[in-house]
Design an enzyme around this catalytic site. Structure first.
Site, short mmCIF file in Angstrom:
data_model
loop_
_atom_site.label_atom_id
_atom_site.label_comp_id
_atom_site.label_asym_id
_atom_site.label_seq_id
_atom_site.Cartn_x
_atom_site.Cartn_y
_atom_site.Cartn_z
N ASP A 178 74.08 14.52 -46.27
CA ASP A 178 73.28 15.63 -45.31
C ASP A 178 73.38 13.70 -44.33
OD1 ASP A 178 71.31 15.86 -44.03
OD2 ASP A 178 71.15 18.17 -45.20
N HIS A 179 73.95 14.21 -43.34
CA HIS A 179 73.67 13.40 -42.76
C HIS A 179 71.93 12.65 -42.32
CE1 HIS A 179 74.28 15.42 -39.04
NE2 HIS A 179 73.45 14.22 -38.11
N HIS A 241 70.48 20.45 -43.56
CA HIS A 241 69.13 19.49 -42.75
C HIS A 241 67.98 19.63 -42.81
CE1 HIS A 241 72.48 18.01 -41.32
NE2 HIS A 241 72.99 18.89 -40.21
#
Ligand code: BG6
Length: 489
Positions: A178-179, A241
């Site tokens: 999950d950047h 996110h």
């Protein structure tokens, strides 16, 4: 202040989808930056793997272009680029049939070096790639697999994907990206909470009135037509996110900063989220879709026009979430995210409770409740709003001002892209910033009933003009509770 770089062990990095968008925009540039920062040990190699028929040289040209276009000009050094291209190799593979996997094995050779397989491909290929890697005996104890979201489109499909990968790789080898967790300020959230004594005693329902989490984008579809229209903002942004951000704000202090301790605490938050029941969905959630309007670059089309057809998919969502535990009972978490909004900005706002009694005359001005604003992007930083006396003579006048900590101004370092940190964590085998299987599934367990409720109640999308802050329903969602969205955004 400068940053320090600790080199990692030599590794082989295999990108499935090597000629795709993610490899071009994020992975190759991130790897280049880590090499330039001196983080690689030799020999470190990068393999592009995809279906296209390409020579090594043609793939090196692709990598050269990716660096030229997606690394800031100031960071491009010819010598570094040439060194980088020397470590790049291409292998043609077919993920479905397994063709090319034995060539990949030959290219990598028999080594016990760290091996990272990055699946920058559609999730429908995850299972095939994992099993072809196994069949070709490419999976060693030092191997890791990295997968991108979306991990499923609901709980059932997420389980299937997790099962397919889990048949070949142990959970300790699986890195679900999950950047957002790799973003500098997201990490800072943990430091702010757990390396300062100041906030933690106040971090609960006795002192916090509510929390707002906004992830606003000014871009539209960006050509991702087929993916996005099937996903929508709830699946694309909230399931991953936004819920990860919520977890970092709401979790208890983990006993240590190790992967399982942190992820255990996040999981407890996800499990404590109050389920949105069918009858509540129109009170607690708002869906929107952008209409034509203006963005920074000029006039923009509506979602339907960009898509080329009418659609019921939401490009905006606002949700009033609640966490049913001792710390947070009664403290709403307002979440909102959308495309084609007025600005690109991501912020977390912690609004503290108002003072119990004012000793000041009304003429002194309003006393505004304290807010802590954590800005994730752009202009990363933290602002603590406090009331002060307006300086100078003329009596007691009160003013709300920010103690303003801008990271760019305070530190003279480049802010690395999230992928740089995450890829290096994969090599180090540190899973703290990656989602564990049970976390992903717990997040879907909260999202699924919202999707079902929208369906059952035929809760459609409200139009909003591009370049605004979303549909009026989003303003009503928070104002109904006597609160407003934070204004500096
Ligand atoms: C991705 C979403 O995960 O995050 C995109 O799929 C979104 O739709 C992007 O644009 C936003 O990331 P960032 O880092 O630009 O905030």
């Amino acid at each position: 202040m400068t940053s320090t770089t600790i080199p990692v062990e030599p590794f082989d990095f295999v990108i499935f989808g090597g000629t795709g968008d993610l490899a071009e925009r994020k992975l190759l540039p991130a790897l280049y930056q880590r090499q330039k920062a001196g983080q690689f040990s030799e020999p470190t190699r990068i393999f592009g793997a995809s279906r296209s028929e390409l020579s090594d040289d043609a793939f090196r040209e692709f990598a050269r272009k990716a660096i030229a276009e997606h690394v800031p000009a100031a960071d491009i050094e010819d010598g570094q680029v040439e060194r980088f291209l020397k470590r790049v190799v291409y292998v043609q593979v077919d993920a479905r049939s397994g063709e090319g996997f034995s060539q990949l094995k030959d290219a990598i050779g028999d080594t016990d070096r760290i091996r990272a397989f990055y699946l920058a491909v559609a999730p429908s290929l995850f299972g095939d790639i994992a099993s072809n890697l196994e069949k070709a005996r490419l999976v060693t104890p030092a191997s890791r697999i990295i997968v991108e979201k979306p991990i499923g489109r609901d709980l059932a499909s997420a389980r299937e994907l997790n099962d397919a990968i889990g048949r070949v790789f142990d959970e300790q080898q699986i890195f679900r990206i999950d950047h957002y967790l790799g973003k500098e300020t997201v990490q800072n959230l943990m430091v702010l909470r757990f390396a300062n004594a100041l906030y933690e005693p106040l971090w609960n329902s006795a002192h916090i009135d509510h929390v707002q989490i906004t992830v606003a984008e000014s871009v539209g579809l960006e050509g991702r037509v087929s993916y996005y229209d099937k996903a929508g903002a709830l699946r694309d942004m909230v399931q991953n996110h936004m819920l990860q951000l919520l977890c970092l704000v709401a979790m208890e202090a983990p006993a240590a900063l190790d992967a399982d301790a942190v992820r255990d605490e996040k999981l407890k938050v996800l499990r404590a989220l109050k389920r949105v029941n069918g009858s509540d969905s129109s009170k607690l959630t708002v869906r929107g879709q952008y209409k034509a309007g203006a963005s920074a670059g000029g006039a923009v089309k509506s979602y339907a026009d960009e898509l080329g057809q009418e659609s019921g998919t939401e490009t905006f969502v606002a949700i009033k979430a609640e966490i049913e535990n001792w710390r947070w009972a009664g403290v709403p978490f307002y979440l909102r995210t959308g495309k084609r909004l007025a600005e690109r900005v991501s912020e977390i706002v912690i609004e503290f409770k108002p003072i119990p009694h004012s000793i000041f005359e009304e003429s002194a001005g309003n006393i505004v409740a304290n807010q802590l604003v954590i800005r994730l992007q752009p202009d990363e930083g933290v602002k603590q709003f406090i009331m002060i006396k307006d300086p100078g003579p003329g009596g007691m006048r009160l003013r709300n001002v920010a103690l303003d900590m801008s990271f760019a101004q305070a530190f003279d370092v480049r802010n690395p892209d999230a992928y740089e940190r995450l890829i290096m964590d994969v090599v180090r085998g540190n899973q703290t910033l990656f989602m564990r299987r049970d976390e992903v599934e717990a997040a879907w367990r909260w999202i699924d009933p919202i999707l079902e409720a929208w369906d059952e109640n035929q809760q459609g999308v409200q139009g909003y003009t591009s370049g605004t802050w979303g549909p009026s329903g989003s303003i009503a969602l928070i104002e109904r509770d006597g609160r407003t969205w934070h204004e500096s955004i």
